[in-house]
Motif scaffolding. Structure first.
Motif: not given
Length: 343
Positions: A135-138, A145, A148, A169, A171, A187, A189
Motif C-alpha cells: 500500500h501507499s499513502g498517508s 498515519q 500505510p 491511508t 481507505s 481504492e 477513500a
C-alpha cells in the motif's frame, strides 16, 4: 475437524511477548456457549490472529513480529499439530489473515502491505509468498498515519474480491486475486483521519460496516459485488457520549440474521449494539466487555465472545433476541488474549 456440535472447538490467539500462552484450544458447550480450556500450543511467537480452513481441517496463525510469518497446523483431535515451518511473509507486524481460493493472505500493519501465500492441496503452506501488495499513502493524524498500515484483509461474500482495510491511508482497497497476485481494482477513500481498522459485511452482501479506530465511528457502506465497489453512505458513533480519551475501537461483527451489528471499544471497555435499519444503524446501547482492553470480538452459536487483552480472559455473552444486547455469562483465563475463532 470437529464432529458435530458436541465437539465444537474454539481457538484463541495471544501475545506471547506479553505473557500469553500461545494458541489456546477450548471446548464449546453448545447450549450455554461456555468455553473450557483444553491446552495450548506455544511454538510460535505472538500468534495474535488465527483463521481456519473452510473444512476446519487446518488452522493458520500469524506471528505478529517485525519479521512477520504465517504458520499452518493440522487439526487432529483436541491438539492441532504443526504442518510445516513458519513461512516469512516479507512484511512487518501481520495483524490479520484470511484463507481464500487456495491462498492465505496476511495484512501487515507495520509495513502497510498484504502478502499472499499459496496453500498446497493438503492444506500446508507452499513455502514462500507468491506476491506482496504494498500500500501507499498517508493520513492527517500526526503519529498514526505517516504511512500505510494494513490492518485487515478478507474476501467479500461473493468470493470475487479481496478487501484490505488500511488505517494509515484512510481507505479500503478492493482487489482481484489472480494467479497468486493481488491487483487493486478500486481504492475507496473514507473520511480523512478516521483510521479504518476492520470491516464486516452484512450477511446479504449488500452493505459493509467499517469500524474506525482513530474516531469512534462505524462507516456504513453500500457494497456492489458485481462492480466491486464500496460506497460510503453515513457514519454512526459507537459510543453514546464523548469518550474520556482516545477510544480505540477494535472489532466489529454482524449477527447471522443481519439484524444487529456489534463493536468493541478498548478505551472504554464496552461492547456497542446497533440495530440495522433501512437508512443505516441505530445505537441500541452499550455494555461492559467483562474485562480490560477488548481487542477482538466474535459471534458463534448465538453468543458473543470477547478477547480481553490486558485483563487476560475471553468472556462470553448471551444475546437478547429482541434487542440484540449482550448479557455477560462467563469467562476463561487467557493471558494477553488477542482473538478467538470457531470451527
Amino acid at each position: 475437524m470437529a464432529d458435530g456440535d458436541a465437539r465444537r472447538r474454539a481457538y484463541i490467539g495471544s501475545f506471547t511477548a506479553a505473557g500469553g500462552p500461545g494458541i489456546v484450544m477450548a471446548a464449546v458447550a453448545p447450549d450455554t456457549g461456555a468455553l473450557k480450556a483444553l491446552g495450548a500450543l506455544n511454538g510460535v511467537p505472538d500468534p495474535s490472529y488465527l483463521a481456519l480452513s473452510a473444512d476446519g481441517d487446518m488452522l493458520y496463525a500469524v506471528s505478529e513480529k517485525a519479521e512477520g510469518a504465517v504458520v499452518a497446523y493440522r487439526v487432529t483431535g483436541d491438539r492441532p499439530e504443526p504442518a510445516g515451518p513458519p513461512v516469512p511473509v516479507d512484511g512487518n507486524g501481520p495483524t490479520h489473515l484470511a484463507v481464500h481460493a487456495g491462498h492465505v493472505l496476511t495484512a501487515n500493519y507495520g509495513s502497510g502491505s498484504v502478502t499472499i501465500v499459496p496453500v498446497r492441496a493438503d492444506g500446508t503452506l507452499a513455502g514462500a509468498p507468491s506476491g506482496v501488495l504494498r500500500h501507499s499513502g498517508s493520513g492527517p493524524h500526526p503519529s498514526r498515519q505517516q504511512g500505510p498500515h494494513a490492518h485487515q484483509v478478507q474476501p467479500d461474500p461473493s468470493g470475487r474480491w479481496i478487501v484490505s482495510v488500511d488505517l494509515g491511508t484512510d481507505s479500503v482497497r478492493v482487489c482481484a486475486l489472480t494467479d497468486g497476485v493481488l491487483d487493486v481494482h478500486r481504492e475507496i477513500a473514507l473520511r480523512p483521519g478516521s483510521g479504518p481498522r476492520h470491516l464486516a459485511f452484512h450477511p446479504d452482501g449488500s452493505r459493509a460496516y467499517v469500524l474506525n479506530e482513530l474516531t469512534p465511528t462505524l462507516t456504513v457502506c453500500r457494497w456492489d459485488a458485481e462492480e466491486g465497489s464500496l460506497k460510503p453512505l453515513s457514519e454512526a458513533h459507537v459510543l453514546a457520549g464523548a469518550p474520556s480519551g482516545d477510544a480505540y475501537p477494535s472489532g466489529v461483527v454482524t449477527s447471522p440474521d443481519g439484524r444487529f451489528v456489534w463493536t468493541a471499544t478498548r478505551g472504554e471497555d464496552v461492547l456497542s449494539t446497533f440495530a440495522v435499519e433501512d437508512d443505516g444503524l441505530r445505537l441500541v446501547g452499550t455494555v461492559h466487555c467483562g474485562g480490560d482492553w477488548p481487542r477482538a470480538l466474535a459471534e458463534s452459536g448465538g453468543f458473543l465472545y470477547v478477547a480481553n487483552e490486558r485483563s487476560g480472559e475471553v468472556t462470553w455473552f448471551a444475546v437478547d433476541p429482541e434487542t440484540g444486547l449482550p448479557r455477560y455469562e462467563g469467562a476463561i483465563e487467557v493471558p494477553a488474549a488477542s482473538c478467538v475463532v470457531f470451527d
